[in-house]
Write a protein that holds these residues in place. Structure first.
Motif, PDB file in Angstrom:
ATOM      1  N   HIS A 121       0.845  -1.199   0.000  1.00 31.31           N
ATOM      2  CA  HIS A 121       0.000   0.000   0.000  1.00 31.31           C
ATOM      3  C   HIS A 121       0.885   1.256   0.000  1.00 31.31           C
ATOM      4  CE1 HIS A 121       0.882  -1.108   4.173  1.00 31.31           C
ATOM      5  NE2 HIS A 121       0.699   0.158   4.518  1.00 31.31           N
ATOM      6  N   ILE A 122       0.333   2.343  -0.550  1.00 28.00           N
ATOM      7  CA  ILE A 122       1.065   3.621  -0.616  1.00 28.00           C
ATOM      8  C   ILE A 122       0.988   4.309   0.742  1.00 28.00           C
ATOM      9  CG2 ILE A 122       1.103   5.934  -1.674  1.00 28.00           C
ATOM     10  CD1 ILE A 122      -0.040   4.636  -4.220  1.00 28.00           C
ATOM     11  N   ILE A 123       2.136   4.737   1.243  1.00 32.03           N
ATOM     12  CA  ILE A 123       2.143   5.415   2.541  1.00 32.03           C
ATOM     13  C   ILE A 123       2.628   6.867   2.429  1.00 32.03           C
ATOM     14  CG2 ILE A 123       2.452   3.298   3.876  1.00 32.03           C
ATOM     15  CD1 ILE A 123       5.447   3.972   4.025  1.00 32.03           C
ATOM     16  N   ALA A 124       3.141   7.284   1.275  1.00 36.73           N
ATOM     17  CA  ALA A 124       3.592   8.669   1.110  1.00 36.73           C
ATOM     18  C   ALA A 124       3.561   9.032  -0.370  1.00 36.73           C
ATOM     19  CB  ALA A 124       5.000   8.869   1.659  1.00 36.73           C
ATOM     20  N   THR A 125       3.246  10.305  -0.655  1.00 35.38           N
ATOM     21  CA  THR A 125       3.191  10.831  -2.024  1.00 35.38           C
ATOM     22  C   THR A 125       3.970  12.133  -2.092  1.00 35.38           C
ATOM     23  OG1 THR A 125       0.991   9.881  -2.307  1.00 35.38           O
ATOM     24  CG2 THR A 125       1.659  11.545  -3.909  1.00 35.38           C
ATOM     25  N   TYR A 126       4.697  12.317  -3.188  1.00 37.18           N
ATOM     26  CA  TYR A 126       5.507  13.545  -3.367  1.00 37.18           C
ATOM     27  C   TYR A 126       4.612  14.744  -3.647  1.00 37.18           C
ATOM     28  CZ  TYR A 126       8.974  16.732  -5.423  1.00 37.18           C
ATOM     29  OH  TYR A 126       9.767  17.815  -5.705  1.00 37.18           O
ATOM     30  N   GLY A 127       4.851  15.843  -2.958  1.00 34.26           N
ATOM     31  CA  GLY A 127       4.116  17.086  -3.202  1.00 34.26           C
ATOM     32  C   GLY A 127       4.781  17.871  -4.318  1.00 34.26           C
ATOM     33  N   GLU A 128       4.033  18.201  -5.359  1.00 36.53           N
ATOM     34  CA  GLU A 128       4.595  18.959  -6.477  1.00 36.53           C
ATOM     35  C   GLU A 128       4.970  20.374  -6.035  1.00 36.53           C
ATOM     36  OE1 GLU A 128       5.373  17.901  -9.280  1.00 36.53           O
ATOM     37  OE2 GLU A 128       4.327  15.984  -9.466  1.00 36.53           O
ATOM     38  N   GLN A 129       5.989  20.941  -6.709  1.00 30.58           N
ATOM     39  CA  GLN A 129       6.403  22.316  -6.417  1.00 30.58           C
ATOM     40  C   GLN A 129       5.300  23.276  -6.819  1.00 30.58           C
ATOM     41  OE1 GLN A 129      10.335  23.323  -7.617  1.00 30.58           O
ATOM     42  NE2 GLN A 129       9.827  25.460  -8.004  1.00 30.58           N
TER      43      GLN A 129
END
Length: 314
Positions: free
Chosen positions: A206-214
């Protein structure tokens, strides 16, 4: 422009007798023929190119957009109880636990640490059961030993897709999302002992973190003050020689004045197109010599048998 012109005058010595009384001035004789036109001088060099105007300064760089939200750490928390209702947060700790006969359920959640443009925060996943105690059988024949959880290993991977990576991509190091691998995945490998037989099972990926776009780029700042004037550029190349100018009629009149005994004063007059013109320089010479005898408009002489020349520039 400098133009050079020359003329000469010859004086003859006469000693036949005493000087007579000066007679009345005769009428002005007819004007002599105009001398040949002198060659046109070459065009002077082109003046220096003026200084190049200063270049306006580059406007200031716009403000940087907000930094993306970054995952800086993941901490695993465990608790156990004897209910299928999740324990309170205060019951959880970071030590891996195994179920017991009195606390049959082992619970887990993950606390994720974030940095959002210098502001730190945490979020946690949903509490869920990761192990259950196996009850001992009734007295009598010895029951089968319950299946025991002996360990939990966390595995992490990251990619740029919402499709889970292959098992070979996972490792035990905690990872943070990046601009090229925006999703951090996790699963848990559970180690078991079932009456002496060891085995493992794993939870769903499962996904636990996602990158925040600039964030978007900020507006362009105001233009800075104009910088100092740059150094004067090099002198431009000499321009092409211009067209030949109109012909001019140039004459030099040399007359003797104050002619007394063995001395005389010579005077040079420059005329350009009939107009008396003051030259920039005079040069008097005698006979074939090039040695200057004087540089003014008049010249006092005592050698009355010589031929004198006057050269002018204007």
């Amino acid at each position: 422009m400098a133009i050079r012109a020359e003329t000469d005058i010859t004086l003859a010595r006469v000693n036949d007798g005493p000087t007579g009384i000066t007679g009345p001035q005769g009428e002005t004789g007819p004007r002599g023929a105009t001398g040949a036109t002198g060659a046109t001088g070459g065009q002077g060099p082109q003046g220096e190119t003026g200084a190049t105007g200063a270049t306006g300064a580059t406007g200031a760089t716009g403000a940087q957009g907000p930094t993306g939200k970054s995952l800086t750490g993941i901490t695993e928390y465990y608790a156990r109880n004897n209910s299928t209702t999740a324990p309170a947060d205060s019951a959880f700790g970071t030590s891996v636990l195994t179920p017991t006969s009195s606390e049959k359920y082992v619970w887990n959640y993950e606390l994720m640490s974030w940095n959002d443009n210098g502001t730190t925060s945490t979020t946690k996943t949903t509490k869920h059961i990761v192990a259950v105690y196996g009850d001992k059988g009734d007295q009598g024949d010895q029951g089968i030993t319950g299946k025991s959880l002996t360990g939990i290993t966390e595995y992490y991977a990251r990619n740029n897709s919402t499709t889970a990576p292959a098992d070979s991509s996972f490792g035990t190091s905690v990872l943070a999302p990046t601009s090229s691998n925006k999703y951090v995945w996790n699963y848990e490998l559970l180690s078991w002992n079932d009456n002496g037989t060891t085995s493992t099972t794993k939870t769903a990926k499962h996904i636990i973190a996602t990158y925040g776009e600039q964030g978007p780029q900020g507006e362009t700042g105001p233009t800075g003050a104009t910088g100092p004037t740059g150094a004067t550029g090099p002198t431009g190349a000499t321009g092409q020689t211009g067209a030949t100018g109109p012909e001019a009629v140039v004459t030099i009149e040399v007359t003797a004045i104050n002619f007394v005994a063995n001395t005389a004063t010579l005077k040079a007059t420059l005329r350009v197109n009939g107009t008396v013109t003051t030259p920039t320089s005079y040069k008097w010479t005698k006979n074939t010599s090039t040695t200057s005898l004087g540089t003014s408009q008049t010249l006092s002489v005592t050698d009355l048998d010589a031929v004198y020349y006057c050269t002018v520039e204007w």
